[in-house]
Design an enzyme around this catalytic site. Structure first.
Site, PDB file in Angstrom:
ATOM      1  N   GLY A 239       0.825  -1.212   0.000  1.00 30.95           N
ATOM      2  CA  GLY A 239       0.000   0.000   0.000  1.00 30.95           C
ATOM      3  C   GLY A 239       0.850   1.248   0.000  1.00 30.95           C
ATOM      4  CB  SER A 240      -0.119   4.723   0.612  1.00 32.13           C
ATOM      5  OG  SER A 240      -0.753   4.580   1.859  1.00 32.13           O
ATOM      6  N   GLY A 244       1.962   2.661   5.425  1.00 30.81           N
ATOM      7  CA  GLY A 244       3.138   1.846   5.754  1.00 30.81           C
ATOM      8  C   GLY A 244       3.779   2.301   7.068  1.00 30.81           C
ATOM      9  CD  GLU A 261       6.974  -5.675  -1.784  1.00 33.00           C
ATOM     10  OE1 GLU A 261       7.107  -4.982  -2.797  1.00 33.00           O
ATOM     11  OE2 GLU A 261       7.855  -6.449  -1.381  1.00 33.00           O
ATOM     12  CB  CYS A 299       3.380  -0.159  -7.003  1.00 26.65           C
ATOM     13  SG  CYS A 299       3.550  -1.883  -7.455  1.00 26.65           S
TER      14      CYS A 299
HETATM   15  P1  NAD Z   1      -3.428   2.286   1.219  1.00 27.79           P
HETATM   16  O1  NAD Z   1      -2.169   2.433   1.981  1.00 27.79           O
HETATM   17  O2  NAD Z   1      -4.431   3.342   1.307  1.00 27.79           O
HETATM   18  O3  NAD Z   1      -4.188   0.929   1.638  1.00 27.79           O
HETATM   19  C1  NAD Z   1      -3.539  -0.323   1.622  1.00 27.79           C
HETATM   20  C2  NAD Z   1      -4.229  -1.248   2.617  1.00 27.79           C
HETATM   21  O4  NAD Z   1      -4.092  -0.707   3.918  1.00 27.79           O
HETATM   22  C3  NAD Z   1      -5.727  -1.421   2.383  1.00 27.79           C
HETATM   23  O5  NAD Z   1      -6.056  -2.776   2.621  1.00 27.79           O
HETATM   24  C4  NAD Z   1      -6.352  -0.518   3.433  1.00 27.79           C
HETATM   25  O6  NAD Z   1      -7.613  -0.944   3.871  1.00 27.79           O
HETATM   26  C5  NAD Z   1      -5.353  -0.637   4.562  1.00 27.79           C
HETATM   27  N1  NAD Z   1      -5.350   0.509   5.460  1.00 27.79           N
HETATM   28  C6  NAD Z   1      -5.651   1.801   5.152  1.00 27.79           C
HETATM   29  N2  NAD Z   1      -5.514   2.563   6.259  1.00 27.79           N
HETATM   30  C7  NAD Z   1      -5.133   1.747   7.260  1.00 27.79           C
HETATM   31  C8  NAD Z   1      -4.829   1.951   8.634  1.00 27.79           C
HETATM   32  N3  NAD Z   1      -4.903   3.148   9.195  1.00 27.79           N
HETATM   33  N4  NAD Z   1      -4.461   0.886   9.370  1.00 27.79           N
HETATM   34  C9  NAD Z   1      -4.359  -0.337   8.803  1.00 27.79           C
HETATM   35  N5  NAD Z   1      -4.639  -0.602   7.521  1.00 27.79           N
HETATM   36  C10 NAD Z   1      -5.016   0.437   6.753  1.00 27.79           C
HETATM   37  O7  NAD Z   1      -2.951   2.024  -0.275  1.00 27.79           O
HETATM   38  P2  NAD Z   1      -3.841   1.778  -1.540  1.00 27.79           P
HETATM   39  O8  NAD Z   1      -4.550   3.047  -1.875  1.00 27.79           O
HETATM   40  O9  NAD Z   1      -4.638   0.541  -1.385  1.00 27.79           O
HETATM   41  O10 NAD Z   1      -2.730   1.462  -2.642  1.00 27.79           O
HETATM   42  C11 NAD Z   1      -2.051   2.465  -3.341  1.00 27.79           C
HETATM   43  C12 NAD Z   1      -0.614   2.562  -2.883  1.00 27.79           C
HETATM   44  O11 NAD Z   1      -0.037   1.278  -2.786  1.00 27.79           O
HETATM   45  C13 NAD Z   1       0.242   3.305  -3.891  1.00 27.79           C
HETATM   46  O12 NAD Z   1       1.141   4.130  -3.205  1.00 27.79           O
HETATM   47  C14 NAD Z   1       0.994   2.185  -4.606  1.00 27.79           C
HETATM   48  O13 NAD Z   1       2.208   2.585  -5.181  1.00 27.79           O
HETATM   49  C15 NAD Z   1       1.170   1.195  -3.512  1.00 27.79           C
HETATM   50  N6  NAD Z   1       1.305  -0.146  -4.041  1.00 27.79           N
HETATM   51  C16 NAD Z   1       2.493  -0.781  -3.920  1.00 27.79           C
HETATM   52  C17 NAD Z   1       2.656  -2.041  -4.458  1.00 27.79           C
HETATM   53  C18 NAD Z   1       3.956  -2.783  -4.367  1.00 27.79           C
HETATM   54  O14 NAD Z   1       3.980  -3.979  -4.659  1.00 27.79           O
HETATM   55  N7  NAD Z   1       5.052  -2.163  -3.980  1.00 27.79           N
HETATM   56  C19 NAD Z   1       1.593  -2.660  -5.101  1.00 27.79           C
HETATM   57  C20 NAD Z   1       0.393  -1.982  -5.192  1.00 27.79           C
HETATM   58  C21 NAD Z   1       0.252  -0.728  -4.659  1.00 27.79           C
END
Ligand code: NAD
Length: 536
Positions: A239-240, A244, A261, A299
Site C-alpha cells: 500500500g501507500s 506503511g 511493498e 506501483c
Molecule cells: P493504502 O495504503 O491506502 O491501503 C492499503 C491497505 O491498507 C488497504 O487494505 C487498506 O484498507 C489498509 N489501510 C488503510 N488505512 C489503514 C490503517 N490506518 N491501518 C491499517 N490498515 C489500513 O494504499 P492503496 O490506496 O490501497 O494502494 C495504493 C498505494 O499502494 C500506492 O502508493 C501504490 O504505489 C502502492 N502499491 C504498492 C505495491 C507494491 O507492490 N510495492 C503494489 C500496489 C500498490
C-alpha cells in the site's frame, strides 16, 4: 455520565406555565437527543469491544492451530497451494467479473496481471517447495572438530497480509503463496476499495483452503487498525507509504518484522534511439506499461518520462500515433483501459491537472467522464507542481525534457529512491552509470513491468519505496526464519577453551581464529613459545 430528563412536579398558572412547559419540552427533547446519541456511542463501543474480543479469540484459535504443527507439514502446504490453483482455475469467469466491477479491467488484462501471473507463481512454488523446505548443511572450519551444522528453515508463525486495491486478486494471493509455502498461519485483509474482489476472496478462500490456518478478514482502515493492535509474527503490507508508517509503528510495539511493498514515482529514461524500429518498440512498451496495467494505477507503472529536449517532439508524435493504434479514437470504448477505482481518486487525478501551468503543459488528452480518465500526455509541467511531486497513480504521463540524457541520473538521484527505474537506451556507458549511480528497487533496460513476472528476481523497494522483497524463493524467505543448528560430539574437546587462563591458552586461541593449524600443533606440543599478553 448520561444526563436524563427528570419529570417536573409543581403547579404553575397562565402564560408563564405554558412558557415553562415549552422550555421543559425543549429541555426534554434535547436530553432525549443526548440520550440517543449516548446510546449510539455506547452501542458502537460495545459492538467494537465485542468484535475485538471475537477477533482475539479467533486469532488465539489460529495460534493454537499453528502450534499443533499442521501448517508445517509439507502435505498441508502443498494442499493449500493446490487449493489456490483450483480456486483460480475454477472461478476465472467470476474473477473477470469482479475485476470488471471494481476496476473495469478487460479479461485479457485481468488474466495477464492477476490470474495467469499468480498461477505461474503457485506452480513455481509447488515445483520448488521440497528444495526450499530442506535444511542446508553449513560448512564449518576444521577447527570445529566433530561438529556438524545446518541451516533449518522454520515458519514464522501467525502472519498478517494487508493488500491494496489496484491488483486486488494478484496482490492478495501472491504474498499468500510465500506465507503458505513457508508453513505459516495467516490472515488476509484485502482492500475495501475493491469491494467485489474483497468479498470474492472472503467467500472463496474458505471454500478452497483450510480455514483453521488461513482466514480472510474484510474491512477498511478501522479493521486494519484493529488487526494491527494484535501481536503478529510478521506483517506483510502492500500500500501507500503513509499507511506503511502506521503499520511499522504498530509492528514496533511487538517487535514484529515487516515487509512494506510501497510505491512512489518510477521514472523512465528514453534516450535518443537512432533506429526507427527501436523507437517504435520503446514507445509501445512505455504506453503498455503506463496505460494497459490498471490505467497507470500500478506501483511499478511508469510515472514520468525523461528525454532530451531535441528528441521530445518525435517522441510525442509517435506516442499519439501508437495511442490510437492501441486504444482507438476513443480509448474508453476500446475497453482496453481500466477505470479509476473511485470518485475520490478520480477527483485527486483531476486536481493534479487543475494547476494552470500543468494544464498548459497538456499535449494530448480527451474529455474525462465519471470515473474514467483518458490517457493524457504532458510536456514539462512545473517540477514543483503536485503532478511532479506526488505519485500520480493514474493515466497521466508527464514528459520532462533535459539538455542531455545523462542529466537524468542527477534528476533521479535528487528524488526519493523509486520502486523501479526504466531506461530505453542502447548506450552501454549510460546503462553502466544508471546501475552504479542510482538506487531503486529494480532497474529494467528497454522494457517495463516485466521484472514483476520473474520468479528468480527479488521484487521490492528501497528507502521510500519499501522494505523487504518477495516473489519465488524470496517470498519463501520473507516468511521464514533460518535457524542455525549445530551438533557436537561428546568425544573430543579443546581443554584450552576453559579457565583458568594463561598465555599458552591465549596463543592457542590466536592460532585457532587464524586457522593456523600448524601453529596449534606446535603450541600444543610446546614447540612454540606463547607470546606474553601485554596485560600480564
Ligand atoms: P493504502 O495504503 O491506502 O491501503 C492499503 C491497505 O491498507 C488497504 O487494505 C487498506 O484498507 C489498509 N489501510 C488503510 N488505512 C489503514 C490503517 N490506518 N491501518 C491499517 N490498515 C489500513 O494504499 P492503496 O490506496 O490501497 O494502494 C495504493 C498505494 O499502494 C500506492 O502508493 C501504490 O504505489 C502502492 N502499491 C504498492 C505495491 C507494491 O507492490 N510495492 C503494489 C500496489 C500498490
Amino acid at each position: 455520565m448520561i444526563w436524563r430528563a427528570q419529570p417536573i412536579i409543581g403547579i404553575k398558572t397562565g402564560g408563564w406555565k405554558r412558557r415553562e412547559e415549552g422550555y421543559i419540552q425543549r429541555l426534554y427533547d434535547k436530553n432525549q437527543a443526548a440520550n440517543n446519541f449516548a446510546h449510539i456511542i455506547t452501542h458502537h463501543l460495545v459492538v467494537r469491544r465485542q468484535k475485538m474480543v471475537d477477533l482475539e479469540k479467533e486469532l488465539a484459535a489460529m495460534r493454537e492451530y499453528y502450534s499443533s504443527g499442521n501448517t508445517r507439514d509439507a502435505s498441508w502446504r502443498r494442499a493449500q497451494l493446490r487449493g489456490l490453483l483450483l480456486l483460480l482455475h475454477e472461478n476465472q469467469t467470476e474473477i473477470f467479473n469482479v475485476l470488471k466491477q471494481d476496476l473495469g479491467k478487460h479479461p485479457a488484462e485481468a488474466y495477464r496481471d492477476e490470474i495467469g501471473s499468480t498461477i505461474k507463481s503457485i506452480n513455481y512454488a509447488l515445483d520448488n517447495l521440497k528444495g526450499w523446505m530442506s535444511s542446508e548443511k553449513a560448512k564449518l572450519p576444521k577447527v570445529a572438530l566433530l561438529t556438524t551444522a545446518a541451516i533449518v528453515p522454520e515458519p514464522l508463525g501467525l502472519v498478517l497480509v494487508i493488500s491494496s486495491w489496484n491488483f486486488p486478486i494478484g496482490l492478495s494471493i501472491e504474498p499468500l503463496i510465500g506465507a503458505i509455502a513457508a508453513g505459516n498461519s495467516m490472515v488476509l485483509k484485502p482492500s475495501e476499495l475493491a469491494p467485489s474482489c474483497s468479498s470474492f476472496l472472503a467467500q472463496k478462500i474458505p471454500a478452497y483452503l483450510d480455514s483453521n490456518g488461513i482466514k480472510v478478514i474484510e474491512g477498511g482502515p478501522t479493521v486494519g487498525e484493529q488487526l494491527l493492535q494484535q501481536k503478529w509474527d510478521k506483517i506483510f503490507f502492500t500500500g501507500s507509504a503513509g499507511v506503511g508508517r502506521i503499520v511499522m509503528a504498530a509492528a514496533a510495539k511487538h517487535l514484529t518484522p515487516v515487509t512494506l511493498e510501497l510505491g512512489g514515482k518510477c521514472p523512465a529514461i528514453v534516450d535518443f534511439l537512432s533506429s526507427s524500429w527501436d523507437i517504435e518498440v520503446a514507445v509501445e512498451r512505455v504506453l503498455g506499461a503506463k496505460f494497459s496495467a490498471c490505467a497507470g494505477q500500478a506501483c511499478i507503472g511508469i510515472d514520468y518520462i525523461l528525454v532530451e529536449k531535441k528528441f521530445y517532439p518525435t517522441l510525442v508524435e509517435l506516442i499519439k500515433i501508437k495511442l490510437k493504434t492501441m486504444f482507438g479514437e476513443n480509448p474508453r470504448d476500446s475497453h482496453s483501459v481500466a477505470r479509476i477505482i473511485n470518485r475520490h481518486h478520480f477527483l485527486r487525478l483531476k486536481c493534479l491537472l487543475d494547476d494552470p501551468n500543468v494544464r498548459a503543459s497538456i499535449v494530448h488528452t480527451k474529455k474525462s467522464q465519471e470515473v474514467y480518465i483518458e490517457p493524457t500526455i504532458l510536456v514539462d509541467p512545473p517540477l514543483e507542481s503536485m503532478i511532479m511531486e506526488d505519485e500520480i497513480f493514474g493515466p497521466l504521463l508527464p514528459i520532462i525534457t533535459l539538455q542531455k540524457i545523462e542529466d537524468s541520473i542527477e534528476f533521479i538521484r535528487s528524488r526519493p529512491k523509486p520502486l523501479s527505474l526504466y531506461a530505453f537506451t542502447n548506450d552501454r556507458s549510460l546503462r553502466k552509470r544508471i546501475i552504479s549511480e542510482t538506487s531503486s528497487g529494480s532497474v529494467v533496460f528497454n522494457d517495463a513491468l516485466i521484472q514483476y513476472l520473474a520468479d528468480t528476481l527479488p521484487f521490492g523497494g528501497i528507502g521510500d519505496s519499501g522494505i523487504g522483497r518477495y516473489h519465488g524463493k524470496f517470498s519463501f524467505d520473507e516468511f521464514t526464519h533460518y535457524k542455525a543448528v549445530a551438533w557436537r560430539s561428546f568425544l573430543v574437546d579443546f581443554w584450552f577453551r576453559f579457565p583458568p587462563w594463561n598465555d599458552h591458552k591465549l596463543q592457542l586461541f590466536r592460532h585457532c581464529y587464524e586457522y593456523d593449524y600448524l601453529g596449534v600443533i606446535l603450541t600444543v606440543l610446546r614447540l612454540k613459545k606463547p607470546k606474553p599478553s601485554s596485560a600480564s
